[in-house]
Design a protein around this motif. Structure first.
Motif, PDB file in Angstrom:
ATOM      1  N   GLU A 162      -4.352   1.961 -10.203  1.00 27.99           N
ATOM      2  CA  GLU A 162      -3.771   0.866  -9.417  1.00 27.99           C
ATOM      3  C   GLU A 162      -2.557   0.362 -10.191  1.00 27.99           C
ATOM      4  O   GLU A 162      -2.515   0.465 -11.427  1.00 27.99           O
ATOM      5  CB  GLU A 162      -4.787  -0.266  -9.183  1.00 27.99           C
ATOM      6  CG  GLU A 162      -5.383  -0.855 -10.444  1.00 27.99           C
ATOM      7  CD  GLU A 162      -6.357  -2.008 -10.181  1.00 27.99           C
ATOM      8  OE1 GLU A 162      -6.760  -2.236  -9.028  1.00 27.99           O
ATOM      9  OE2 GLU A 162      -6.690  -2.713 -11.161  1.00 27.99           O
ATOM     10  N   ARG A 203      -6.030   8.621  -7.845  1.00 25.24           N
ATOM     11  CA  ARG A 203      -7.494   8.525  -7.889  1.00 25.24           C
ATOM     12  C   ARG A 203      -8.077   9.894  -7.557  1.00 25.24           C
ATOM     13  O   ARG A 203      -7.690  10.496  -6.543  1.00 25.24           O
ATOM     14  CB  ARG A 203      -8.015   7.497  -6.858  1.00 25.24           C
ATOM     15  CG  ARG A 203      -7.532   6.097  -7.179  1.00 25.24           C
ATOM     16  CD  ARG A 203      -8.066   5.049  -6.235  1.00 25.24           C
ATOM     17  NE  ARG A 203      -7.374   3.800  -6.503  1.00 25.24           N
ATOM     18  CZ  ARG A 203      -7.554   2.667  -5.854  1.00 25.24           C
ATOM     19  NH1 ARG A 203      -8.440   2.622  -4.860  1.00 25.24           N
ATOM     20  NH2 ARG A 203      -6.883   1.584  -6.163  1.00 25.24           N
ATOM     21  N   SER A 235      -5.829   9.856  -0.155  1.00 24.36           N
ATOM     22  CA  SER A 235      -5.180  10.904  -0.950  1.00 24.36           C
ATOM     23  C   SER A 235      -5.577  10.734  -2.410  1.00 24.36           C
ATOM     24  O   SER A 235      -6.162   9.732  -2.798  1.00 24.36           O
ATOM     25  CB  SER A 235      -3.658  10.793  -0.856  1.00 24.36           C
ATOM     26  OG  SER A 235      -3.245  10.589   0.455  1.00 24.36           O
ATOM     27  N   GLU A 256       2.056  -3.801  -4.417  1.00 30.12           N
ATOM     28  CA  GLU A 256       1.135  -4.882  -4.815  1.00 30.12           C
ATOM     29  C   GLU A 256       1.878  -6.122  -5.292  1.00 30.12           C
ATOM     30  O   GLU A 256       2.930  -6.031  -5.927  1.00 30.12           O
ATOM     31  CB  GLU A 256       0.214  -4.406  -5.947  1.00 30.12           C
ATOM     32  CG  GLU A 256      -0.695  -3.259  -5.551  1.00 30.12           C
ATOM     33  CD  GLU A 256      -1.879  -3.085  -6.498  1.00 30.12           C
ATOM     34  OE1 GLU A 256      -1.658  -2.722  -7.655  1.00 30.12           O
ATOM     35  OE2 GLU A 256      -3.025  -3.340  -6.052  1.00 30.12           O
ATOM     36  N   GLU A 305      -9.174   0.434   6.434  1.00 28.22           N
ATOM     37  CA  GLU A 305      -8.379  -0.510   5.628  1.00 28.22           C
ATOM     38  C   GLU A 305      -6.943  -0.046   5.402  1.00 28.22           C
ATOM     39  O   GLU A 305      -6.692   1.066   4.968  1.00 28.22           O
ATOM     40  CB  GLU A 305      -9.072  -0.668   4.264  1.00 28.22           C
ATOM     41  CG  GLU A 305      -8.294  -1.497   3.282  1.00 28.22           C
ATOM     42  CD  GLU A 305      -8.889  -1.453   1.863  1.00 28.22           C
ATOM     43  OE1 GLU A 305     -10.074  -1.109   1.720  1.00 28.22           O
ATOM     44  OE2 GLU A 305      -8.147  -1.764   0.912  1.00 28.22           O
ATOM     45  N   LEU A 306      -6.036  -0.973   5.711  1.00 26.05           N
ATOM     46  CA  LEU A 306      -4.614  -0.754   5.426  1.00 26.05           C
ATOM     47  C   LEU A 306      -4.242  -1.434   4.120  1.00 26.05           C
ATOM     48  O   LEU A 306      -3.436  -0.952   3.345  1.00 26.05           O
ATOM     49  CB  LEU A 306      -3.782  -1.482   6.497  1.00 26.05           C
ATOM     50  CG  LEU A 306      -3.147  -0.756   7.631  1.00 26.05           C
ATOM     51  CD1 LEU A 306      -2.215  -1.691   8.365  1.00 26.05           C
ATOM     52  CD2 LEU A 306      -2.397   0.453   7.151  1.00 26.05           C
TER      53      LEU A 306
HETATM   54  N1  GAP Z   1      -5.322  -3.484  -7.082  1.00 26.78           N
HETATM   55  C1  GAP Z   1      -6.297  -3.529  -6.048  1.00 26.78           C
HETATM   56  C2  GAP Z   1      -6.540  -2.233  -5.430  1.00 26.78           C
HETATM   57  O1  GAP Z   1      -6.056  -1.215  -5.893  1.00 26.78           O
HETATM   58  P1  GAP Z   1      -7.759  -1.073  -3.442  1.00 26.78           P
HETATM   59  O2  GAP Z   1      -8.396  -1.671  -2.221  1.00 26.78           O
HETATM   60  O3  GAP Z   1      -8.545  -0.100  -4.237  1.00 26.78           O
HETATM   61  O4  GAP Z   1      -7.301  -2.312  -4.324  1.00 26.78           O
HETATM   62  C3  GAP Z   1      -5.391  -1.138  -2.358  1.00 26.78           C
HETATM   63  O5  GAP Z   1      -6.393  -0.404  -2.998  1.00 26.78           O
HETATM   64  C4  GAP Z   1      -4.719  -0.326  -1.289  1.00 26.78           C
HETATM   65  O6  GAP Z   1      -4.256   0.921  -1.824  1.00 26.78           O
HETATM   66  C5  GAP Z   1      -5.632   0.071  -0.139  1.00 26.78           C
HETATM   67  O7  GAP Z   1      -5.731  -0.953   0.835  1.00 26.78           O
HETATM   68  C6  GAP Z   1      -4.926   1.287   0.419  1.00 26.78           C
HETATM   69  O8  GAP Z   1      -3.878   0.909   1.279  1.00 26.78           O
HETATM   70  C7  GAP Z   1      -4.340   1.925  -0.828  1.00 26.78           C
HETATM   71  N2  GAP Z   1      -5.214   3.018  -1.288  1.00 26.78           N
HETATM   72  C8  GAP Z   1      -6.303   2.907  -2.071  1.00 26.78           C
HETATM   73  N3  GAP Z   1      -6.857   4.128  -2.273  1.00 26.78           N
HETATM   74  C9  GAP Z   1      -6.111   5.012  -1.592  1.00 26.78           C
HETATM   75  C10 GAP Z   1      -6.169   6.430  -1.412  1.00 26.78           C
HETATM   76  N4  GAP Z   1      -7.093   7.184  -2.000  1.00 26.78           N
HETATM   77  N5  GAP Z   1      -5.219   7.017  -0.634  1.00 26.78           N
HETATM   78  C11 GAP Z   1      -4.249   6.283  -0.046  1.00 26.78           C
HETATM   79  N6  GAP Z   1      -4.143   4.943  -0.193  1.00 26.78           N
HETATM   80  C12 GAP Z   1      -5.051   4.316  -0.955  1.00 26.78           C
END
Ligand code: GAP
Length: 442
Positions: free
Chosen positions: A151, A183, A195, A202, A267-268
């Motif tokens: 993040e 991730r 992905s 952020e 979730e967006l």
């Molecule tokens: N700092 C807080 C955080 O990272 P999160 O809900 O894990 O929170 C935030 O991630 C946003 O990042 C999500 O709402 C999504 O839009 C995006 N996101 C998280 N994981 C993702 C993934 N594997 N692929 C694409 N977008 C992702």
């Protein structure tokens, strides 16, 4: 073979258009791709840049209480111990005993393998850490371990004092960042939605602890409205409060902005009240005091953090999905003009009578300001359709009238209506409509 549902067909049509017209390609496709990784083509890169620029303009440039930052992806690994990621950034994983697929235990429906259909035959659940590990420097041992950031926000927390001491900000204020996050998702899926490499947008907004609830509300409304401002249909956008059991280890409250994708509501963006968890943990682990000294109240405190955390790729996918429309005679992408990858296309009606020369001049003039497209091939109707399919708001045709009366024909994407505009007024005409200042008809 099972028939595809309407939603599956819609998603398949969108994915196919994305590839055919150069929005999104599979990463390293000629080698069979890499699961969970995607490349943005010539139109996709413009669209995603426009999404990020709109976010930066509205969340940073237009506000007096938010500043920007751009941190490195690799950070001191202590960062991730302090943040809790080394310990608990995990997903529960099982293997199917029949087909050996590796699956997220919490996403199994009816305890059935989504790959081979076998029921109730899985290994024990193991916790799988989602951070990508690498080594910094020539030695590959435990002392050189580093992680690709999962993040972007931790770069903001560890720079909190640097920003305070180099600017004149004080709570309530925010630090914003756009950047890559990684991730090692067990099941990347639904096109770019989940992905392994993606971009986040952020904001960490630092406030007095007792003001956290009102700022949480402010960001919830601001971020929800932002998607509507760029054309997302209200009926497709939802706010969902997290249950206490869903909250991340650092959060006192969280609301998701969700979008109705063809594969379901998902979730967006998340808006979380992260309390003073991160600043306190980094103070503890780094032995550097990250509390804030309030000169007016003559007190020190750890600010609470309200965090709107959006995915640039998920946002882009939502804007693509929402814009996509199949009509009787055409497929059209109804992008908001600010997000459209190409703002205007220029066509000489025929390649003679001085039309190409005039068209090239007009193109050079407007392309200095916007991303434009020049097309002198094929029937005019076909040229319009090609631009509709990629969401170009305006097409400008140089025809017989141009030489005679110094006017061009401008055709609008949504209504397909046409009107004459004087050559000298063209730039202003486009500027007013691309910015939303004026309607097409005005
Ligand atoms: N700092 C807080 C955080 O990272 P999160 O809900 O894990 O929170 C935030 O991630 C946003 O990042 C999500 O709402 C999504 O839009 C995006 N996101 C998280 N994981 C993702 C993934 N594997 N692929 C694409 N977008 C992702």
């Amino acid at each position: 073979m099972a028939k595809k549902s309407g939603a599956d067909q819609r998603m398949a049509a969108l994915v196919s258009l994305c590839k055919r017209r150069g929005f999104i390609f599979q990463s390293s496709e000629i080698y069979g791709g890499l699961n969970g990784c995607w490349d943005y083509g010539p139109l996709g890169v413009e669209l995603k840049r426009n999404v990020k620029e709109a976010w930066w303009r509205d969340m940073v440039m237009r506000r007096t209480d938010v500043v920007g930052l751009d941190c490195s992806i690799l950070m001191n690994p202590r960062t991730w111990e302090a943040s809790g990621h080394v310990q608990s950034f995990t997903d529960p994983m099982v293997d199917c005993l029949q087909c050996k697929s590796r699956l997220r235990a919490d996403q199994l429906e009816n305890n059935q393998c989504p790959v081979c259909g076998t029921k109730d035959r899985f290994t024990e659940v193991r916790q799988f850490n989602l951070m990508f590990k690498t080594h910094v420097g020539a030695l590959e041992d435990s002392s050189s371990v580093a992680y690709l950031r999962p993040e972007t926000c931790q770069g903001i927390f560890v720079n909190f004092q640097n920003v305070l001491s180099s600017t004149r900000v004080k709570p309530p204020f925010g630090i914003a960042q756009i950047g890559k996050a990684f991730r090692n998702e067990i099941n990347p899926r639904n096109f770019t939605f989940r992905s392994r490499e993606f971009e986040q947008m952020e904001i960490e907004f630092f406030v007095k602890p007792d003001e956290a609830p009102q700022w949480f509300d402010h960001w919830k409304q601001t971020r929800y409205q932002w998607y509507l401002n760029y054309g997302i249909k209200k009926e497709n956008l939802h706010l969902r409060d997290h249950e206490a059991s869903e909250l991340a280890h650092y959060a006192a409250g969280c609301v998701d902005i969700e979008y109705d994708f063809p594969f379901g509501r998902a979730e967006l963006e998340g808006i979380a009240n992260r309390t003073d968890y991160d600043l306190k943990r980094h103070s503890e682990f780094s032995k550097k005091d990250l509390s804030y000294s309030d000169p007016e109240a003559k007190q020190r405190y750890f600010p609470y953090v309200i965090e709107p955390s959006a995915g640039a790729d998920r946002g882009t996918l939502a804007f693509l999905t929402d814009a996509y429309a199949e009509e009787a005679e055409r497929t059209v992408m109804r992008f908001h003009p600010r997000l459209a990858p190409i703002k205007a296309a220029v066509f000489p009606l025929v390649n003679k009578d001085g039309m190409p020369e005039m068209a090239e001049k007009i193109f050079a003039d407007i392309a200095s300001e916007w991303n434009c497209f020049y097309d002198d091939k094929g029937a005019i109707g076909r040229r319009y359709r090609r631009q509709d399919e990629v969401g170009t708001p305006y097409c400008i045709t140089i025809d017989g009238e141009t030489g005679k009366s110094n006017v061009v024909t401008v055709r609008e994407r949504d209504s397909m209506k046409q009107r004459h505009v004087g050559m000298t007024q063209l730039k202003e005409f486009l500027r007013e409509r691309l910015s939303g200042e004026k309607e097409w008809e005005a």
